[in-house]
Design an enzyme around this catalytic site. Structure first.
Site, PDB file in Angstrom:
ATOM      1  N   ASN A   1       0.869  -1.183   0.000  1.00  0.00           N
ATOM      2  CA  ASN A   1       0.000   0.000   0.000  1.00  0.00           C
ATOM      3  C   ASN A   1       0.902   1.229   0.000  1.00  0.00           C
ATOM      4  O   ASN A   1       1.455   1.603   1.020  1.00  0.00           O
ATOM      5  CB  ASN A   1      -0.901  -0.022   1.251  1.00  0.00           C
ATOM      6  CG  ASN A   1      -1.747   1.233   1.369  1.00  0.00           C
ATOM      7  OD1 ASN A   1      -1.858   2.015   0.411  1.00  0.00           O
ATOM      8  ND2 ASN A   1      -2.356   1.436   2.527  1.00  0.00           N
TER       9      ASN A   1
ATOM     10  N   LYS B   1       0.142   4.259  -0.370  1.00  0.00           N
ATOM     11  CA  LYS B   1      -0.495   5.474   0.161  1.00  0.00           C
ATOM     12  C   LYS B   1      -0.249   6.634  -0.811  1.00  0.00           C
ATOM     13  O   LYS B   1      -0.238   6.407  -2.020  1.00  0.00           O
ATOM     14  CB  LYS B   1       0.002   5.743   1.580  1.00  0.00           C
ATOM     15  CG  LYS B   1      -0.150   4.498   2.482  1.00  0.00           C
ATOM     16  CD  LYS B   1       0.108   4.722   3.937  1.00  0.00           C
ATOM     17  CE  LYS B   1      -0.067   3.419   4.696  1.00  0.00           C
ATOM     18  NZ  LYS B   1       0.118   3.560   6.135  1.00  0.00           N
TER      19      LYS B   1
ATOM     20  N   HIS C   1      -9.307   1.389   5.682  1.00  0.00           N
ATOM     21  CA  HIS C   1      -7.986   1.633   6.272  1.00  0.00           C
ATOM     22  C   HIS C   1      -8.136   2.634   7.410  1.00  0.00           C
ATOM     23  O   HIS C   1      -8.944   3.562   7.331  1.00  0.00           O
ATOM     24  CB  HIS C   1      -7.026   2.164   5.194  1.00  0.00           C
ATOM     25  CG  HIS C   1      -5.607   2.136   5.633  1.00  0.00           C
ATOM     26  ND1 HIS C   1      -5.093   3.079   6.492  1.00  0.00           N
ATOM     27  CD2 HIS C   1      -4.600   1.269   5.387  1.00  0.00           C
ATOM     28  CE1 HIS C   1      -3.815   2.786   6.736  1.00  0.00           C
ATOM     29  NE2 HIS C   1      -3.497   1.690   6.079  1.00  0.00           N
TER      30      HIS C   1
ATOM     31  N   GLU D   1      -6.449   5.080   8.238  1.00  0.00           N
ATOM     32  CA  GLU D   1      -6.253   6.487   7.834  1.00  0.00           C
ATOM     33  C   GLU D   1      -7.533   7.057   7.218  1.00  0.00           C
ATOM     34  O   GLU D   1      -7.844   8.231   7.404  1.00  0.00           O
ATOM     35  CB  GLU D   1      -5.060   6.583   6.862  1.00  0.00           C
ATOM     36  CG  GLU D   1      -3.735   6.354   7.591  1.00  0.00           C
ATOM     37  CD  GLU D   1      -2.628   5.749   6.740  1.00  0.00           C
ATOM     38  OE1 GLU D   1      -2.733   5.745   5.507  1.00  0.00           O
ATOM     39  OE2 GLU D   1      -1.651   5.267   7.347  1.00  0.00           O
TER      40      GLU D   1
ATOM     41  N   GLU E   1      -4.580  -4.330  11.239  1.00  0.00           N
ATOM     42  CA  GLU E   1      -3.572  -3.278  11.332  1.00  0.00           C
ATOM     43  C   GLU E   1      -3.793  -2.480  12.611  1.00  0.00           C
ATOM     44  O   GLU E   1      -4.597  -1.521  12.614  1.00  0.00           O
ATOM     45  CB  GLU E   1      -3.671  -2.328  10.131  1.00  0.00           C
ATOM     46  CG  GLU E   1      -3.417  -2.979   8.800  1.00  0.00           C
ATOM     47  CD  GLU E   1      -2.940  -1.953   7.762  1.00  0.00           C
ATOM     48  OE1 GLU E   1      -1.893  -2.202   7.151  1.00  0.00           O
ATOM     49  OE2 GLU E   1      -3.598  -0.917   7.587  1.00  0.00           O
TER      50      GLU E   1
ATOM     51  N   GLY F   1       3.192   2.906  10.815  1.00  0.00           N
ATOM     52  CA  GLY F   1       4.154   3.986  10.593  1.00  0.00           C
ATOM     53  C   GLY F   1       4.929   4.401  11.830  1.00  0.00           C
ATOM     54  O   GLY F   1       5.591   5.443  11.824  1.00  0.00           O
TER      55      GLY F   1
ATOM     56  N   SER G   1       4.115  -1.450  10.485  1.00  0.00           N
ATOM     57  CA  SER G   1       5.574  -1.523  10.660  1.00  0.00           C
ATOM     58  C   SER G   1       6.107  -2.934  10.413  1.00  0.00           C
ATOM     59  O   SER G   1       7.018  -3.400  11.114  1.00  0.00           O
ATOM     60  CB  SER G   1       5.979  -1.016  12.046  1.00  0.00           C
ATOM     61  OG  SER G   1       5.581   0.330  12.211  1.00  0.00           O
TER      62      SER G   1
HETATM   63  P1  13P Z   1       3.443   0.841   7.643  1.00  0.00           P
HETATM   64  O1  13P Z   1       3.938  -0.476   7.095  1.00  0.00           O
HETATM   65  O2  13P Z   1       4.154   2.020   7.070  1.00  0.00           O
HETATM   66  O3  13P Z   1       3.413   0.834   9.138  1.00  0.00           O
HETATM   67  O4  13P Z   1       1.924   1.009   7.157  1.00  0.00           O
HETATM   68  C1  13P Z   1       1.053  -0.057   7.315  1.00  0.00           C
HETATM   69  C2  13P Z   1      -0.187   0.266   6.598  1.00  0.00           C
HETATM   70  O5  13P Z   1      -0.922   1.150   6.992  1.00  0.00           O
HETATM   71  C3  13P Z   1      -0.468  -0.480   5.366  1.00  0.00           C
HETATM   72  O6  13P Z   1      -1.771  -0.276   4.935  1.00  0.00           O
END
Ligand code: 13P
Length: 255
Positions: free
Chosen positions: A9, A11, A98, A100, A170, A176, A216
């Site tokens: 992903n 983003k 997600h 976010e 997640e 992140g 992560s």
């Molecule tokens: P990270 O791997 O950067 O922590 O992000 C995970 C994520 O949100 C994947 O959708």
């Protein structure tokens, strides 16, 4: 039996040129490895879907995902992208829910239900994300929160509608942050998620549902995470932006 899957992903990262370069590098590195025993899914920003699809569509086990879709089917919704549009660009999957999107765009369960409805109507498979906040875990409510996220959205659909659905666990506190869930914590939650799915849709459906870990997850920790019985791969953010790291994660999943 369920598939092993690694999803990148991206983003809101990369220019078009960088996106093409990243994909080309990943494919070159994987070509040197022979066949890969897991599915690899690329989730680039919408405008790059076409270019990335051109690179991967003829490859075995490589798929395209949209990072999101509109809750509307079509029409006057300036700036929105429908599930059907992503399908016409070559998408096989859409990431839905997600954290976010939930946090920054205030997507609630009713919105997620509409998005999954659009997704399945366009013959695409949802990658449904769930995950608790740090405070939920600190107060011992993490299982309850995940059960609610799943039951109030996914369980509103039939097994037929959710055919091949992928679930991504997640934890919000791990996205992140470098604060990866331990393999034990992740396994406990994945097993719990599978049990929720089993209660509603039966053992066979639950056993065939891929449940991915995200947060992560990187080249160094993915092998141990993926060795757990209910962790079927990963939804990767930051580490999917670096070809070598993403390829290492794919290899760790395929082994
Ligand atoms: P990270 O791997 O950067 O922590 O992000 C995970 C994520 O949100 C994947 O959708």
């Amino acid at each position: 039996m369920r598939k092993k899957v690694v999803v990148g992903n991206w983003k809101m990262n990369k220019t078009k040129q960088e996106a093409v370069q990243l994909t080309t590098d990943v494919l070159d590195m994987l070509n040197n490895t022979g066949s890969i025993a897991c599915d690899v899914v690329f989730a680039p920003p919408f405008p790059f879907m076409d270019s990335i699809n051109d690179l991967i569509s003829a490859k075995n086990g490589m798929f395209l995902a949209a990072q999101d879709c509109s809750k509307h089917e079509k029409g006057s919704f300036t700036g929105e992208v429908s599930a059907k549009i992503t399908q016409s660009m070559g998408a096989n999957y859409i990431i839905i829910g997600h954290s976010e999107r939930r946090a920054f765009f205030k997507e609630d369960n009713a919105t997620l239900i509409e998005k999954i409805t659009r997704c399945t109507a366009a013959q695409l498979v949802p990658i449904f994300c769930c995950g608790e906040e740090a405070a939920d875990r600190e107060s011992g409510k993490h299982l309850e929160v995940i059960e609610q996220q799943i039951s109030e959205v996914l369980l509103c659909f039939s097994a037929q509608e959710l055919n091949n659905v992928i679930i991504a666990y997640e934890p919000v506190w791990s996205i992140g942050t470098g604060n990866t869930a331990s393999p034990e914590i992740a396994q406990e939650m994945h097993q719990f998620i599978r049990s929720i799915i089993e209660k509603k849709f039966g053992e066979e459906f639950a056993n065939n549902t891929s449940i991915l870990y995200g947060g992560s997850c990187n080249a160094a920790n993915s092998k141990e995470l993926f060795s757990k019985p209910d962790i079927d791969g990963g939804l990767i953010g930051g580490a999917s932006l670096v070809a070598q790291d993403f390829v290492s994660i794919i290899r760790n999943c395929a082994n």
